[in-house]
Design a protein around this motif. Structure first.
Motif: not given
Length: 467
Positions: A5-8, A63-64, A17-19, A12-14
């Motif tokens: 779940d943490i990795l998901e 991301m944060v 952040g990339l977008i 998602t937020n990576f």
């Protein structure tokens, strides 16, 4: 929360952040080439290193913010917790993996900030600048959470986030020191890494101490002391000052393998094919699925073996709850390997819905307590079972606090109260009795239960009884 779940969430937020970086990058390119270079005839070229670090920094900030706000709902508007280290006490009391995960993730969240700031500008070689930016950033997040309700303004979050930034700063400065300095670098590196070393040492000592102690911790223990200065306490009975010995019991605790064996045996006892069973493990429990027509589900707790069973054919169009007499229902449960104590109190809650309740039935070295509810349907099968009826095994007698000592803890504010933000004006204590509560290692510990009226509302104030 599982690692998956943490990795998901990070994944998602990576992407978010990339977008965000790509979108801002497009705007920067338009500004640089069409406004700065063409319209203003600028000739200064961007520094590639600063450009890469800037993109990484912006992506990280997005991301944060995503992790902080986009994964939550607005439920906590106006909530503030200024009780320093109360989240650590709560994690200690529950000693659940998820509690420690939240604390550690709050520290990790700002480590990249501390790593990147000294790389972006030499001004941040000075720890005061890094500390100031980290503190300002985490204060901004906490204030935004307070205003929007997407979280609670917590002093511990500010502490953990700032600690994480100092750990990241120490990592970067240690590497730079090793690369650039020839003399005295060992002491400098140790100084820079001291927040990391101290954090690892403290967490290590906490887990070692917990592992070495005989019994577990109680989630009902207080997280912070209440302000009792102006509270009017009325006690309606005499208190004993005598310390006594009281039995402590242990629940039938399961691990992953024994839980799997129990669930598979339970299902196969009903001639349910378990060859394609899906197991979704959590920290202290697991969900088991048999998908098909019909589908089945069991959610089992490792700590005491309680479980919830569902046969989803109950949602079929022709299925309805139907009544059955108690003796026949007991036989049906017996066929499933479930035995109800003779002294259990039987209740017919609704059509086809039944419950047995047992209150502290002690037989030799065993204590049985809890409830079992089930639903019976018109195809003559039980389709829902919620089994919290647990038989505990006596371990030994242990010395406990006197009633007076427990009361003194209450008077000093060492108890939990929900909702926790309310101030207390009066406590009227009507009765005190010894009860039990399951601890984090599966032991059934004695606790003092104070039947109270707090500001005209009935509450049970729980004080741990073990010395």
């Amino acid at each position: 929360m599982r690692i998956h779940d943490i990795l998901e969430i990070i994944k998602t937020n990576f992407y978010i952040g990339l977008i965000g970086v790509i979108g801002l990058g497009v705007l920067w390119l338009i500004g640089y080439f069409f406004i700065y270079r063409k319209l203003l005839s600028g000739k200064k070229k961007p520094n590639k290193k600063q450009l890469i670090l800037g993109c990484a920094f912006i992506g990280y900030i997005i991301m944060v913010i995503g992790v902080t706000f986009l994964n939550r709902r607005s439920h906590f508007k106006g909530s503030i917790n200024l009780n320093f280290l109360s989240s650590y006490r709560q994690a200690w009391n529950t000693f659940s993996l998820i509690s420690w995960q939240f604390l550690i993730l709050n520290i990790f969240m700002l480590i990249p900030l501390g790593i990147m700031l000294p790389l972006i500008h030499k001004k941040f070689y000075d720890i005061r600048w890094t500390f100031g930016v980290a503190l300002s950033f985490t204060l901004f997040i906490e204030c935004l959470q307070l205003i929007t309700g997407f979280g609670i303004f917590e002093l511990d979050d500010i502490f953990n986030n700032t600690l994480g930034a100092l750990i990241g700063y120490g990592i970067t400065m240690s590497i730079l020191t090793i690369l650039k300095h020839k003399e005295g670098k060992i002491l400098k590196v140790m100084g820079y890494l001291s927040p990391l070393i101290l954090t690892i040492t403290i967490f290590g000592c906490i887990f070692i101490y917990y592992d070495l102690q005989e019994f577990g911790n109680l989630s009902v223990a207080y997280n912070y002391k209440k302000n009792m200065k102006d509270v009017n306490i009325v006690l309606n009975r005499k208190l004993s000052e005598e310390r006594i010995e009281y039995p402590i019991y242990q629940a039938p605790r399961y691990n992953k393998d024994s839980a799997n064996a129990f669930v598979i045996g339970f299902l196969e006892n009903q001639d349910i094919d378990t060859s394609n069973i899906e197991i979704d493990p959590y920290n202290n429990s697991a969900i088991y699925w048999i998908r098909g027509e019909p589908s089945y589900n069991i959610w089992m707790e490792y700590l005491d073996g309680s479980y919830r069973y569902s046969d989803f054919s109950s949602f079929d169009e022709d299925m309805e709850p139907t009544n059955i007499d108690e003796d026949s229902l007991l036989k049906e449960l017996s066929n499933l390997g479930i035995q109800i104590p003779a002294k259990a109190v039987f209740n017919n809650q609704d059509i086809g819905r039944y419950e047995w309740i047992v209150e502290k039935e002690i037989t030799e070295d065993f204590l049985t307590e809890g409830s079992l509810s089930c639903s019976y349907y018109n195809d003559n099968t039980i389709k829902e079972i919620n089994n919290n009826l647990i038989t505990y095994t006596k371990i030994k007698d242990v010395p406990i606090k006197s009633e007076k000592e427990a009361y003194e803890e209450l008077r000093s504010g060492k108890f939990n109260l929900f909702p926790s933000g309310n101030s207390i004006k009066s406590i009227n204590i009507n009765n005190i009795e010894l009860d039990y509560h399951l601890d984090s290692k599966g032991y059934y510990q004695p606790v003092y239960s104070f039947d109270s009226v707090i500001d005209d509302k009935e509450f049970k104030i729980i004080i741990p009884a073990l010395l």
